[in-house]
Design a protein around this motif. Structure first.
Motif, PDB file in Angstrom:
ATOM      1  N   GLY A 173     -17.244  13.119  46.024  1.00 30.40           N
ATOM      2  CA  GLY A 173     -17.648  14.422  46.355  1.00 30.40           C
ATOM      3  C   GLY A 173     -19.068  14.831  45.684  1.00 30.40           C
ATOM      4  N   ARG A 174     -19.320  14.195  44.450  1.00 27.80           N
ATOM      5  CA  ARG A 174     -20.496  14.458  44.002  1.00 27.80           C
ATOM      6  C   ARG A 174     -21.107  13.213  43.144  1.00 27.80           C
ATOM      7  NH1 ARG A 174     -17.301  15.977  39.213  1.00 27.80           N
ATOM      8  NH2 ARG A 174     -18.045  14.416  37.809  1.00 27.80           N
ATOM      9  N   ASP A 218     -23.310  11.940  39.874  1.00 31.01           N
ATOM     10  CA  ASP A 218     -23.760  12.232  38.309  1.00 31.01           C
ATOM     11  C   ASP A 218     -25.259  11.707  38.238  1.00 31.01           C
ATOM     12  OD1 ASP A 218     -20.514  12.297  38.050  1.00 31.01           O
ATOM     13  OD2 ASP A 218     -21.543  14.001  37.653  1.00 31.01           O
ATOM     14  N   HIS A 241     -17.271   9.939  35.821  1.00 28.31           N
ATOM     15  CA  HIS A 241     -18.598   9.990  36.390  1.00 28.31           C
ATOM     16  C   HIS A 241     -19.115   9.100  37.312  1.00 28.31           C
ATOM     17  CE1 HIS A 241     -19.188  12.525  32.493  1.00 28.31           C
ATOM     18  NE2 HIS A 241     -19.651  13.509  33.489  1.00 28.31           N
ATOM     19  N   GLU A 259     -34.989  22.477  37.690  1.00 31.32           N
ATOM     20  CA  GLU A 259     -33.521  23.069  38.433  1.00 31.32           C
ATOM     21  C   GLU A 259     -32.477  22.262  37.601  1.00 31.32           C
ATOM     22  OE1 GLU A 259     -34.103  21.992  42.638  1.00 31.32           O
ATOM     23  OE2 GLU A 259     -36.221  22.813  42.600  1.00 31.32           O
ATOM     24  N   GLU A 292     -26.569  17.896  43.375  1.00 30.84           N
ATOM     25  CA  GLU A 292     -26.566  19.026  42.673  1.00 30.84           C
ATOM     26  C   GLU A 292     -25.424  19.639  41.951  1.00 30.84           C
ATOM     27  OE1 GLU A 292     -28.862  22.162  44.408  1.00 30.84           O
ATOM     28  OE2 GLU A 292     -28.628  21.148  46.581  1.00 30.84           O
ATOM     29  N   GLY A 293     -24.140  19.291  42.133  1.00 33.71           N
ATOM     30  CA  GLY A 293     -22.950  19.541  41.654  1.00 33.71           C
ATOM     31  C   GLY A 293     -22.759  18.636  40.549  1.00 33.71           C
ATOM     32  N   GLY A 294     -23.384  17.673  40.082  1.00 33.12           N
ATOM     33  CA  GLY A 294     -23.108  16.848  39.270  1.00 33.12           C
ATOM     34  C   GLY A 294     -23.851  16.661  38.141  1.00 33.12           C
ATOM     35  N   ARG A 295     -23.972  15.773  37.190  1.00 33.99           N
ATOM     36  CA  ARG A 295     -24.686  15.655  36.016  1.00 33.99           C
ATOM     37  C   ARG A 295     -26.359  15.760  36.053  1.00 33.99           C
ATOM     38  NH1 ARG A 295     -23.431  11.183  31.281  1.00 33.99           N
ATOM     39  NH2 ARG A 295     -24.991  12.077  29.879  1.00 33.99           N
ATOM     40  N   LYS A 296     -26.862  15.390  37.199  1.00 33.87           N
ATOM     41  CA  LYS A 296     -28.289  15.735  37.635  1.00 33.87           C
ATOM     42  C   LYS A 296     -29.126  14.613  36.840  1.00 33.87           C
ATOM     43  CE  LYS A 296     -28.163  20.409  39.522  1.00 33.87           C
ATOM     44  NZ  LYS A 296     -29.093  21.776  39.191  1.00 33.87           N
TER      45      LYS A 296
END
Lengths: 232, 51, 175
Positions: A78-79, A81, A5, A170, A122-126
């Motif tokens: 890339g993302r 979290d 993460h 979301e 948006e593609g992670g744990r948010k």
């Protein structure tokens, strides 16, 4: 095996932000440390011992700096979290300029940083985490004659509430955290010594609070170093 | 008893409504009037209505 | 930027003292239109937000500071905040108009610190949240009510000894 993460932490140069960086590194996270004070060398020394630490300059009060930090972060991961807002300022006077500066760094800055990093999250744990303060609790405010800091933290709490209202549906989850009275560098270049807690103490609780999932994520609460809840 | 009252702004619907009602009830109502935009403020203290 | 001295000079036109200070947050046109209706996803202009928020907060702070000496000479020493239920951080479901709502929260905090500072001196405070209903007590009525304060038994609960936000039906709204 679960992939690593990634967390971005503002105000990571020293004090609470630095201690939170250390805590997350110890737990195996990829930490991107938001650096405001390039002359302060603790982060650089920490990076020499940690391959999982990257350093990205960021001034939360400058939208251009924030956008540049996002670009650099995109190149590193890339993302994202988790985003942890620690950067803050206290000025012990209530001139219009001081009030404006505290609003800029403590209330508007975290909004700007959140807004700019949202697409990467948006593609992670948010998970969105904000270090606030008991000074921002209107119900329990005890201070007299000193307005700017408490006002800026109350404004922060309102902005977090409004972001929660939009982003919760979301799938984003929120943590609002009062770190306790900590020996930090908030007011001077020398670390204070009179508070009951060290940055490492609050970083341990913050790590648990920020990483653990809750049974109910649909209520925004402010919790503290003793895992107590504070009313607004 | 009639009071002397000051409002910090009339750029607020509630404030305008309250100022009118208070003045109608016989209170002495004043407001700080902002002329212009931030950075170019001229403060006047205007007596709104007095019975 | 508001000028405290300018405000003090303007207030002095009223005479020696006055009785009630009524605070509210300016509702901006112009620049605020850039923020109206925008959620966190919609590209909020933080520089406009900061200008408005900073002006609103400093306006209230400087007005209060200039007014306190005059209120001390008045009969009632009352400070009033006119707001609405969206000022509640705990309960609001607002998602847009950040400058206004953040200013409301800031104003609530200013009232609390004013209460902490000046209540011992005998100042009294009212926070009225207008929910738009035409029922119950109006802001004018509420700001002039006494709060059943018994000076000889001041430990007995009354709204006079805590800062409370109420609506027209006298429901307490949490901060």
């Amino acid at each position: 095996m679960e992939s690593q993460h990634t967390v971005f932490i503002t105000g990571a140069d020293r004090g609470i932000g630095f201690a939170i960086c250390q805590e997350f590194l110890q737990h195996g996270w990829h930490v991107i440390a938001g650096q405001y004070m390039s002359a302060w060398t603790e982060l650089t020394h920490l990076q020499q011992q940690n391959a999982n630490l990257d350093i990205v300059p960021i001034d939360v009060s400058d939208a251009n700096s924030v956008q540049a930090a996002v670009k650099q972060t995109v190149e590193l991961t890339g993302r994202l979290d988790m985003l942890i807002h620690v950067a803050g300022i206290i000025i012990r006077e209530d001139t219009p300029e001081a009030v404006r500066t505290m609003l800029q760094v403590n209330a508007v800055g975290p909004m700007c940083v959140t807004r700019c990093f949202l697409p990467l999250m948006e593609g992670g744990r948010k998970r969105l985490c904000f270090v606030s303060s008991e000074a921002g609790s209107i119900s329990l405010a005890h201070r007299k004659n000193e307005y700017g800091y408490g006002v800026s933290k109350a404004a922060l709490n309102m902005s977090v509430r409004m972001m929660f209202n939009t982003l919760r549906r979301e799938g984003f989850t929120f943590r609002l955290y009062h770190p306790g009275w900590v020996n930090s560098y908030m007011e001077t270049t020398q670390k204070s010594t009179i508070a009951p807690y060290e940055p490492e103490d609050t970083a341990r609780t913050a790590y648990r609070a920020f990483t653990e999932d809750r049974r109910c994520e649909d209520v925004l609460v402010m919790t503290d170093i003793n895992e107590q809840t504070w009313s607004f | 008893m009639a009071y002397k009252i000051l409002l910090n702004t009339l750029d607020n619907r509630q404030a305008r409504k309250v100022s009118r009602e208070l003045a109608t009830e016989g209170h002495e109502v004043y407001a700080l009037i902002r002329a212009g935009r931030p950075g170019k403020i001229q403060m006047q203290c205007s007596l709104l209505l007095q019975m | 930027m508001t000028d405290q001295e300018q405000i003090k000079t303007a207030i002095a036109q009223m005479g020696d003292g006055f009785d009630i200070l009524i605070l509210s947050i300016p509702e901006w046109g112009g620049e605020a239109d850039a923020l109206r209706g925008k959620t966190i996803w919609d590209g909020i202009d933080e520089s406009v937000l900061l200008d408005i928020l900073s002006y609103n907060v400093n306006n209230v702070l400087q007005t209060v500071r200039a007014a306190i000496p005059f209120l001390r000479k008045g009969a009632l020493k009352r400070i009033v905040l006119l707001t609405d239920p969206t000022a509640s951080i705990r309960e609001t479901d607002e998602e847009t108009d950040y400058a206004y709502h953040m200013s409301q929260a800031a104003a609530g905090m200013i009232m609390k610190i004013l209460f902490n500072t000046y209540r011992p001196e005998g100042f009294t405070f009212r926070c009225y949240a207008d929910d738009g209903r035409r029922a119950g007590i109006s802001a004018c009525e509420y700001l002039l009510t006494e709060q059943s304060y018994i000076e000889t038994d001041d430990y007995i609960h009354s709204d006079e000894n805590r800062l409370v936000m109420r609506d027209g039906l006298l429901r307490e709204i949490s901060w």
